[in-house]
Scaffold this motif. Structure first.
Motif, short mmCIF file in Angstrom:
data_model
loop_
_atom_site.label_atom_id
_atom_site.label_comp_id
_atom_site.label_asym_id
_atom_site.label_seq_id
_atom_site.Cartn_x
_atom_site.Cartn_y
_atom_site.Cartn_z
N ARG A 297 48.85 -38.93 23.41
CA ARG A 297 50.12 -38.23 23.34
C ARG A 297 50.97 -38.66 22.15
NH1 ARG A 297 51.57 -35.26 27.54
NH2 ARG A 297 53.80 -35.71 27.28
N ALA A 298 50.38 -39.38 21.21
CA ALA A 298 51.13 -39.84 20.03
C ALA A 298 51.36 -38.72 19.03
CB ALA A 298 50.38 -40.99 19.36
N THR A 299 50.63 -37.61 19.15
CA THR A 299 50.73 -36.49 18.21
C THR A 299 51.02 -35.22 18.98
OG1 THR A 299 49.15 -37.53 16.68
CG2 THR A 299 49.45 -35.15 16.48
N ASP A 300 51.83 -34.36 18.40
CA ASP A 300 52.06 -33.02 18.95
C ASP A 300 51.07 -32.08 18.27
OD1 ASP A 300 54.15 -34.06 20.40
OD2 ASP A 300 55.71 -33.30 19.07
N ARG B 163 44.89 -31.10 28.98
CA ARG B 163 46.24 -30.93 29.51
C ARG B 163 47.11 -32.16 29.24
NH1 ARG B 163 50.53 -30.29 30.23
NH2 ARG B 163 51.75 -29.16 31.81
N MET B 164 46.50 -33.33 29.15
CA MET B 164 47.26 -34.55 28.89
C MET B 164 47.84 -34.58 27.49
SD MET B 164 44.82 -37.42 30.69
CE MET B 164 45.73 -38.79 29.97
N ALA B 165 47.18 -33.92 26.54
CA ALA B 165 47.65 -33.92 25.15
C ALA B 165 48.96 -33.15 25.04
CB ALA B 165 46.59 -33.31 24.24
N ARG B 166 49.81 -33.59 24.12
CA ARG B 166 51.09 -32.91 23.90
C ARG B 166 50.93 -31.77 22.91
NH1 ARG B 166 55.60 -37.44 22.79
NH2 ARG B 166 55.88 -35.99 21.08
N LEU B 167 51.60 -30.65 23.18
CA LEU B 167 51.57 -29.51 22.27
C LEU B 167 52.84 -29.47 21.43
CD1 LEU B 167 50.26 -26.50 24.43
CD2 LEU B 167 48.97 -27.95 22.84
N ALA B 168 52.69 -29.06 20.18
CA ALA B 168 53.83 -28.73 19.34
C ALA B 168 54.43 -27.41 19.83
CB ALA B 168 53.38 -28.60 17.89
N PRO B 169 55.65 -27.09 19.46
CA PRO B 169 56.21 -25.79 19.83
C PRO B 169 55.28 -24.66 19.39
CG PRO B 169 57.94 -27.19 18.93
CD PRO B 169 56.64 -27.93 18.73
N GLY B 170 54.96 -23.78 20.31
CA GLY B 170 54.03 -22.70 20.00
C GLY B 170 52.58 -23.10 20.02
N GLY B 171 52.29 -24.35 20.38
CA GLY B 171 50.91 -24.83 20.41
C GLY B 171 50.10 -24.17 21.52
N ARG B 172 48.78 -24.21 21.37
CA ARG B 172 47.89 -23.54 22.32
C ARG B 172 46.73 -24.46 22.73
NH1 ARG B 172 45.39 -18.73 19.62
NH2 ARG B 172 45.74 -19.88 17.68
N ARG B 173 46.28 -24.25 23.95
CA ARG B 173 45.08 -24.91 24.46
C ARG B 173 43.97 -23.86 24.57
NH1 ARG B 173 49.35 -27.33 27.62
NH2 ARG B 173 49.51 -29.56 27.11
N ILE B 174 42.85 -24.13 23.90
CA ILE B 174 41.78 -23.14 23.76
C ILE B 174 40.50 -23.68 24.39
CG2 ILE B 174 40.56 -21.63 22.15
CD1 ILE B 174 43.59 -21.42 21.86
N GLY B 175 39.84 -22.84 25.18
CA GLY B 175 38.57 -23.27 25.78
C GLY B 175 37.64 -22.10 26.00
N LEU B 176 36.55 -22.38 26.69
CA LEU B 176 35.52 -21.38 26.96
C LEU B 176 35.91 -20.50 28.15
CD1 LEU B 176 32.52 -23.81 26.60
CD2 LEU B 176 32.74 -21.71 25.27
N MET C 168 48.76 -28.16 10.02
CA MET C 168 48.28 -27.90 11.38
C MET C 168 47.60 -29.15 11.94
SD MET C 168 45.58 -25.00 12.73
CE MET C 168 46.67 -23.66 12.24
N LYS C 169 47.94 -29.46 13.18
CA LYS C 169 47.32 -30.61 13.85
C LYS C 169 46.45 -30.08 14.99
CE LYS C 169 50.82 -34.03 12.63
NZ LYS C 169 51.53 -33.17 11.68
N ILE C 170 45.19 -30.52 14.98
CA ILE C 170 44.18 -29.99 15.90
C ILE C 170 43.53 -31.15 16.64
CG2 ILE C 170 41.98 -28.75 16.05
CD1 ILE C 170 42.79 -27.26 13.48
N LEU C 171 43.31 -30.97 17.94
CA LEU C 171 42.58 -31.94 18.75
C LEU C 171 41.34 -31.27 19.34
CD1 LEU C 171 42.52 -34.80 20.12
CD2 LEU C 171 43.66 -33.71 22.08
N ILE C 172 40.20 -31.92 19.21
CA ILE C 172 38.96 -31.47 19.84
C ILE C 172 38.66 -32.40 21.02
CG2 ILE C 172 36.46 -31.19 19.55
CD1 ILE C 172 37.02 -30.62 16.58
N VAL C 173 38.40 -31.83 22.18
CA VAL C 173 37.95 -32.60 23.34
C VAL C 173 36.49 -32.23 23.59
CG1 VAL C 173 38.29 -33.11 25.78
CG2 VAL C 173 40.28 -32.61 24.33
N ARG C 174 35.61 -33.12 23.22
CA ARG C 174 34.17 -32.98 23.51
C ARG C 174 33.67 -34.39 23.73
NH1 ARG C 174 30.12 -28.98 24.71
NH2 ARG C 174 28.79 -30.49 25.71
N VAL C 175 33.54 -34.79 24.97
CA VAL C 175 33.37 -36.21 25.28
C VAL C 175 31.92 -36.66 25.32
CG1 VAL C 175 35.60 -36.30 26.46
CG2 VAL C 175 33.51 -35.88 27.79
#
Length: 329
Positions: free
Chosen positions: A83-86, A104-117, A1-8
């Motif tokens: 965008r180098a990783t799905d 939104r700029m990040a690329r999702l793998a097939p079936g990937g999800r964007r999760i937030g508050l 599983m590949k996970i990205l956290i956006v907390r700047v």
């Protein structure tokens, strides 16, 4: 599983987001976790060895020079790196329009999800429009601690319950600055941008004299000209107290991580000392204690609350108490 956290940002908020990484790795041990963070805090996130790749962003700097060719080139390079990783999961735990755009700029793998508050917590800077970028929005209680909030977003996405104390997993910096004393020291994180959150100078002086009598050197960092002046005034009233030079972030983290005792107002470096579970007394003078208090270690004592700053006697007693606990260990 590949996970990205956006907390700047900001410093304290980035620190309070750290336990989310340990939780994710506990429930998805093979996950590869990346993190988008403001460039000023990238070195801090790199201290968490649960993060594979730190992707610095410079929103604060770029918005001052958007017309510049150099800025546009940096933005293109950032987008390429992002965008180098799905990703299977992209988390935005800040809940702002700008962090939603980064999600939104990040690329999702097939079936990937964007999760937030799904909602704000009391007094937060949450922007409801950020939900337009989500696949799933996780609801949290209105009075959810900053650490717990990020942990609950991760738990809601992966379908587990948050349990156990917060694990920040911060590795100590490998620095030995010239100013670092060999003897035990107390550090006073006295500076904060909002004047109402400050603790009176005469209180710091009274506390410093008590600690100096216990054999602790008192060190005073600062982050602005006004804080430098305040540090000098406090040091003048405490035998042997030292005003430190201007410190880059990793030296400031070293200062917090090696302190025999940290006493500080509600500010990022105080929260870093608490994240390292150093003997820490957190002072809440004009901010809600429930939002950020260190509640994961007996080495941390939290005093005061919004509009109810602690007095000198309370802080002295708390400081001596956490020092005694340290000695027992």
């Amino acid at each position: 599983m590949k996970i990205l956290i956006v907390r700047v940002s900001s410093l304290g908020d980035v620190v309070h987001n750290m336990p989310m990484v340990a939780d994710l790795r506990r429930h998805a041990p093979d996950a590869q976790i990346d993190w988008v963070v403001e460039e000023a805090y990238a070195s801090l996130v790199r201290l968490n060895d649960g993060v594979r790749n730190v992707i610095p962003v410079a929103l604060r700097r770029w918005r001052k020079s958007l017309a510049s060719a150099a800025t546009r080139a940096e933005i293109r390079a950032f987008r390429t790196a992002l965008r180098a990783t799905d990703y299977d999961l992209v988390f935005d735990t800040q809940g702002l329009f700008k962090t939603g755009l980064l999600m939104r700029m990040a690329r999702l793998a097939p079936g990937g999800r964007r999760i937030g508050l799904a909602n704000a917590t009391e007094g937060s800077g949450y922007e409801a429009v950020s939900r337009v970028f989500h696949t799933n929005s996780i609801a949290v209680g209105r009075r959810t601690h900053a650490v717990q909030r990020a942990r609950e977003v991760a738990a809601g996405a992966l379908g587990y319950q948050v349990s156990g104390p917060a694990d920040f997993n911060l590795q100590p910096p490998t620095l030995q600055p010239d100013w670092l004393p060999p003897e035990p020291y107390a550090v006073f994180f006295h500076g904060t941008a909002r004047a109402a959150k400050q603790w009176p100078q005469q209180n710091w002086i009274a506390l410093g004299n008590r600690l100096a009598a216990q054999g602790l050197a008192v060190l005073l960092p600062w982050g602005s000209a006004a804080e430098h002046e305040a540090a000098q005034q406090i040091a003048a009233g405490i035998p042997g107290a030292r005003v430190l030079p201007a410190l880059p972030l990793m030296e400031a983290v070293t200062l917090a991580q090696r302190a025999t005792l940290a006493v500080g107002v509600d500010t990022g470096l105080t929260h870093i000392a608490a994240a390292f579970c150093r003997p820490t007394v957190e002072l809440y003078c004009d901010s809600p204690r429930w939002k950020t208090e260190g509640n994961w270690s007996p080495r941390i004592i939290n005093l005061g609350d919004q509009g109810m700053p602690p007095d000198v006697a309370q802080v002295e007693a708390a400081a001596l108490s956490v020092l005694e606990r340290q000695a027992i260990r």
